[in-house]
Design a protein around this motif. Structure first.
Motif, PDB file in Angstrom:
ATOM      1  N   THR A  76      12.243  22.993 -20.663  1.00  0.00           N
ATOM      2  CA  THR A  76      11.462  22.596 -21.832  1.00  0.00           C
ATOM      3  C   THR A  76      12.365  21.950 -22.865  1.00  0.00           C
ATOM      4  OG1 THR A  76      10.099  24.520 -21.411  1.00  0.00           O
ATOM      5  CG2 THR A  76       9.788  23.408 -23.519  1.00  0.00           C
ATOM      6  N   MET A  77      13.514  22.599 -23.106  1.00  0.00           N
ATOM      7  CA  MET A  77      14.438  22.034 -24.096  1.00  0.00           C
ATOM      8  C   MET A  77      14.905  20.652 -23.685  1.00  0.00           C
ATOM      9  SD  MET A  77      16.692  25.303 -25.213  1.00  0.00           S
ATOM     10  CE  MET A  77      17.849  24.353 -26.186  1.00  0.00           C
ATOM     11  N   LEU A 122      16.275  35.365 -27.144  1.00  0.00           N
ATOM     12  CA  LEU A 122      16.339  34.112 -26.385  1.00  0.00           C
ATOM     13  C   LEU A 122      17.553  33.293 -26.818  1.00  0.00           C
ATOM     14  CD1 LEU A 122      15.146  32.116 -24.346  1.00  0.00           C
ATOM     15  CD2 LEU A 122      13.832  31.113 -26.194  1.00  0.00           C
ATOM     16  N   ALA A 131      12.899  27.681 -20.012  1.00  0.00           N
ATOM     17  CA  ALA A 131      13.370  27.437 -21.381  1.00  0.00           C
ATOM     18  C   ALA A 131      14.293  26.217 -21.408  1.00  0.00           C
ATOM     19  CB  ALA A 131      14.090  28.668 -21.911  1.00  0.00           C
ATOM     20  N   TYR A 132      15.235  26.170 -20.438  1.00  0.00           N
ATOM     21  CA  TYR A 132      16.166  25.039 -20.415  1.00  0.00           C
ATOM     22  C   TYR A 132      15.436  23.728 -20.108  1.00  0.00           C
ATOM     23  CZ  TYR A 132      19.965  28.435 -20.466  1.00  0.00           C
ATOM     24  OH  TYR A 132      20.810  29.427 -20.819  1.00  0.00           O
ATOM     25  N   TRP A 145      11.373  24.822 -30.428  1.00  0.00           N
ATOM     26  CA  TRP A 145      10.061  24.934 -29.758  1.00  0.00           C
ATOM     27  C   TRP A 145      10.005  26.161 -28.859  1.00  0.00           C
ATOM     28  CZ3 TRP A 145       5.395  22.748 -30.133  1.00  0.00           C
ATOM     29  CH2 TRP A 145       4.520  22.879 -29.059  1.00  0.00           C
ATOM     30  N   VAL A 146      11.042  26.372 -28.018  1.00  0.00           N
ATOM     31  CA  VAL A 146      10.981  27.476 -27.056  1.00  0.00           C
ATOM     32  C   VAL A 146      10.980  28.833 -27.764  1.00  0.00           C
ATOM     33  CG1 VAL A 146      11.982  26.203 -25.138  1.00  0.00           C
ATOM     34  CG2 VAL A 146      13.484  27.432 -26.693  1.00  0.00           C
ATOM     35  N   PHE A 178       7.776  30.907 -28.068  1.00  0.00           N
ATOM     36  CA  PHE A 178       7.134  31.491 -26.898  1.00  0.00           C
ATOM     37  C   PHE A 178       7.744  32.800 -26.437  1.00  0.00           C
ATOM     38  CE2 PHE A 178       6.033  27.090 -27.022  1.00  0.00           C
ATOM     39  CZ  PHE A 178       4.696  27.096 -26.678  1.00  0.00           C
ATOM     40  N   THR A 179       8.848  33.181 -27.044  1.00  0.00           N
ATOM     41  CA  THR A 179       9.423  34.476 -26.689  1.00  0.00           C
ATOM     42  C   THR A 179      10.259  34.945 -27.866  1.00  0.00           C
ATOM     43  OG1 THR A 179      10.750  35.666 -25.069  1.00  0.00           O
ATOM     44  CG2 THR A 179      11.398  33.411 -25.546  1.00  0.00           C
TER      45      THR A 179
END
Lengths: 469, 291
Positions: free
Chosen positions: A192-193, A176, A189-190, A166-167, A170-171
């Motif tokens: 969200t994960m 990443l 990022a972390y 997913w992350v 976004f980049t």
């Protein structure tokens, strides 16, 4: 609580779906492979947009406020494309639901796909239905702990991979990925994960069918799109009943083997008829067909059926061909609506310009008198350059009166806008002392911006305020 | 089971009035414990944060927290963030900054806008629109010079003030004591004619000699002013105090003495730093009249 009161909370009955093979199971495997493939691989597709632009094919650049989708780039003010896509997705669901019932729920919904994957893992580790039932009833032992822990760890890893993928949307995915491993990625990022890992674990491993039954609004809405022509899953009760042993000559085709119940991921008995819980995944059809084939009886005791056919067949008439169910005014209407939105969006996509401008007149003060008595107005003009390279733009204006245009910081009235950026430019319009525009309250004018390379033009209307005595 | 049976099972408090008994239905344990925890937390809060009122203030709390302190910390954080930009801006060559360092220039325009809106708008108005007696900064007419370096000097040292030894300074004599009323009327007519306004031709002709004798030393023989002494251009369409005959007569008779404070921190407490002076000069320069 006294006796006779009904508890307000119903404890979940655990479900242990049995392994099944057949046409629909294979279709589901295929769709799972395809959808998970799309989900996991899309961020890694590269797409060359020029040296100053990101080369990720699908990228939601929240910080830069851009959405990239292969050759399409969406700016925030073009968000209607996203809204249009959502409307199309909605209409698409309407179309599929009215034609094929809850086919989205049964085959393509992420909840279904991930739960299917989680059940597959569960079966690999803990064994098929009977073994899992036994393990469920067994007291905690070292062996049970070992099996459960293994399962949970694998589930968590799947969850981590889900959140991890997913992350990447976004980049820039490759950089990443390196940063994630090095521990230098952004805390967002972390976080969200971690959240997605937990929610995947919970939804796929624990909540499962309860999400569909209690949490999801879509099943409730779907009933409004279905009618007696909609293909759903039905049980040919007139053929199967009364249930009985295969050797019993008075019994129907159903031998009450419970195969259809044991494979159901929603834990229902399809022979009870249409039910809210049924996601029409077709696994009971596979299970029953398997048994019927072994018994040497006709397949399709449980089958994809329209309600209309159920009535017809019960009365001994022939089934209506599928295409006559699918092609009906309702589905044709949905298709037309869906295509209309699609065509409108494709049209909008092709006619949109690579540049555009907006003008904001400075209103406080509305005008400034210059030393030679001329009247000057100030405008803040924003130019959006959607090209992949920096372009130069020249300003001009058209009006019924004589007006002079100048640009702050550029005598040539030319500005350079960096690639894929918006630039705010201060522009002055001056009317000679005593000229009509200088003394009129309002003079309409149009600003023009021309791309010096492509000659593409954009315009915006505004007005000039004079000094009225 | 009837309702009466249920009543039998529940413990009562032993209180009874007219045959009505009070049930003992204690709160759930967990609820009570949460309640105790909130009491404990409340006590801790009054020790940790400002809470108890005293005669002249309140207890400060051991964490030393205050909303003012928070604001001060936030401001300090922003200032620390801007420090490199400000250091660079204080040391840069203003005349060439726009081409030499566009990013710093853009920072200066924004920072200067903030300085301007805090310190300058009171007199010079929004976007430097000016007011009677307070020059418009967005036009092309400058009393003391409109280059960004000139503007920075004016901001730093101000005009006709006593705080900066290097303030821009000049003083127009009050001609009411020097010239006769007729001479003044004539020179006013001449000045109006200079800027293309309606004026009595004979009076204006007579006023020319008065102007050359008394005014041209500062305002120039052609009346176009002199920036060395901040003498305004009298031949253009802009008037700081007004261009009608009555106002010009008043100006000639009594003179004007417009004062601007010296804004540099060298000359006033809490004044502008060199970076702020440079920023506001760049901001004013790009308002539309910069030279």
């Amino acid at each position: 609580m006294s006796q006779g009161d009904t508890p307000l909370y119903a404890a979940r009955e655990p479900i242990f779906p049995k392994r099944v093979s057949g046409r629909f199971r294979n279709l589901k495997w295929g769709i799972m492979l395809f959808t998970l493939g799309i989900y996991y691989l899309t961020p890694w597709i590269r797409w060359d947009r020029g040296p100053e632009m990101p080369d990720q094919a699908v990228l939601v650049d929240l910080a830069g406020r851009r959405f990239f989708f292969f050759w399409i780039e969406i700016w925030p003010h073009e968000f209607y494309f996203v809204a249009g896509l959502l409307i199309m997705a909605g209409l698409g669901l309407f179309l599929f639901t009215s034609a094929l019932g809850r086919v989205w729920c049964g085959y393509a919904c992420p909840q279904t796909v991930w739960t299917d994957l989680f059940i597959l893992v569960e079966r690999w580790i803990e064994g098929d239905r009977n073994a899992r039932l036994r393990l469920h009833r067994a007291k905690w032992s070292l062996n049970k702990l070992r099996l459960r822990l293994t399962k949970w760890v694998v589930w968590l890893l799947i969850g981590l991979a889900t959140g991890g993928a997913w992350v990447f949307y976004f980049t820039d995915a490759p950089s990443l990925a390196v940063a994630l491993v090095n521990g230098t990625a952004h805390p967002v990022a972390y976080t969200t994960m971690a959240i997605l890992t937990a929610s995947t674990f919970f939804f796929g491993g624990i909540a499962r069918e309860q999400v569909c039954i209690y949490a999801c609004p879509w099943p409730r809405i779907q009933a409004a799109m279905m009618d007696e022509d909609t293909i759903t899953i039905g049980y040919r009760g007139w053929r199967g009943e009364p249930r009985g042993k295969a050797s019993d000559p008075n019994a129907g085709d159903c031998i009450d083997c419970m195969a259809c119940v044991n494979v159901c991921p929603m834990g229902i008995d399809i022979r009870d008829g249409q039910q809210m819980e049924c996601i029409t995944c077709g696994l009971c059809i596979d299970a029953c067909d398997d048994i019927m084939t072994k018994m040497g009886r006709e397949r399709g005791l449980v089958d994809y059926l329209a309600l209309k056919d159920e009535t017809r067949e019960r009365e001994g008439m022939k089934k209506t061909p599928i295409w006559r169910h699918v092609l009906r005014p309702r589905t044709i209407f949905y298709t037309a609506l869906w295509s209309a939105f699609g065509l409108a969006m494709v049209f909008a996509l092709f006619v949109r310009a690579d540049i555009d401008i907006t003008v904001a007149p400075v209103r406080n003060p509305t005008f400034v008198t210059m030393s030679d008595g001329s009247i000057r107005n100030t405008y803040d003009i924003r130019i959006r350059n959607k090209n992949g390279e920096a372009h130069k733009f020249v300003f001009s204006q058209t009006s019924t009166e004589r007006l002079w245009l100048s640009v702050e910081g550029s005598e040539a009235r030319v500005v350079e806008v960096p690639a894929d950026q918006m630039l705010q430019v201060r522009v002055y319009i001056t009317a000679d002392a005593g000229s009509p525009a200088a003394t009129a309250e309002r003079t309409v004018l149009r600003f023009w911006v021309q791309d010096l390379e492509s000659s593409e033009r954009a315009s915006a209307d505004s007005y000039f305020t004079g000094k009225v005595r | 089971m009837s309702k009466n049976d249920k009543k039998q099972q529940v413990e009562t408090t032993g209180h009874e009035w007219d045959g009505i008994q009070e049930f003992n239905n204690p709160l759930p344990r967990w609820w009570v414990w949460v309640f105790y925890v909130t009491i404990g937390w409340g006590l801790w809060y009054t020790v940790a944060y400002p809470a108890w009122p005293l005669l002249t203030g309140a207890t400060e709390g051991y964490k030393g927290f205050s909303t003012r302190g928070q604001v001060a910390a936030d401001i300090a954080a922003v200032e620390a963030q801007n420090a490199p930009n400000n250091a660079a801006l204080a040391a840069s060559d203003l005349a060439t900054l726009q081409t030499a360092n566009p990013a710093l220039y853009s920072y200066a325009v924004n920072a200067g806008g903030a300085v301007f809106r805090t310190n300058c708008v009171q007199c010079h108005g929004n976007e430097g629109m000016g007011a009677t007696g307070y020059p418009t900064l967005s036009d092309d007419d400058w009393l003391w010079g409109g280059s960004v370096v000139d503007i920075a000097y004016t901001v730093s040292n101000g005009v006709r003030n006593e705080s900066s030894p290097d303030a821009r300074f000049s003083q127009m004599p009050a001609f009411g004591d020097i010239l006769s009323n007729e001479e003044i009327a004539n020179v006013v007519a001449y000045v109006r004619a200079l800027s293309g306004q309606e004026a009595d031709a004979t009076a204006a002709a007579a006023g020319q000699q008065v102007f050359l004798d008394n005014c041209s030393a500062c305002h120039g023989e052609d009346g176009k002013g002199d920036r060395m002494v901040g003498a305004p251009n009298l031949a253009d369409a802009l008037w700081l105090y007004g261009g009608d005959a009555a106002t010009i007569t008043q100006t000639v008779k009594n003179a004007r003495f417009g004062v601007m404070p010296a804004w540099s921190e060298a000359f006033r407490d809490g004044g502008l730093t060199q970076a702020e002076v440079n920023a506001v000069a760049i901001y004013v320069h790009q308002l539309g009249g910069g030279e």
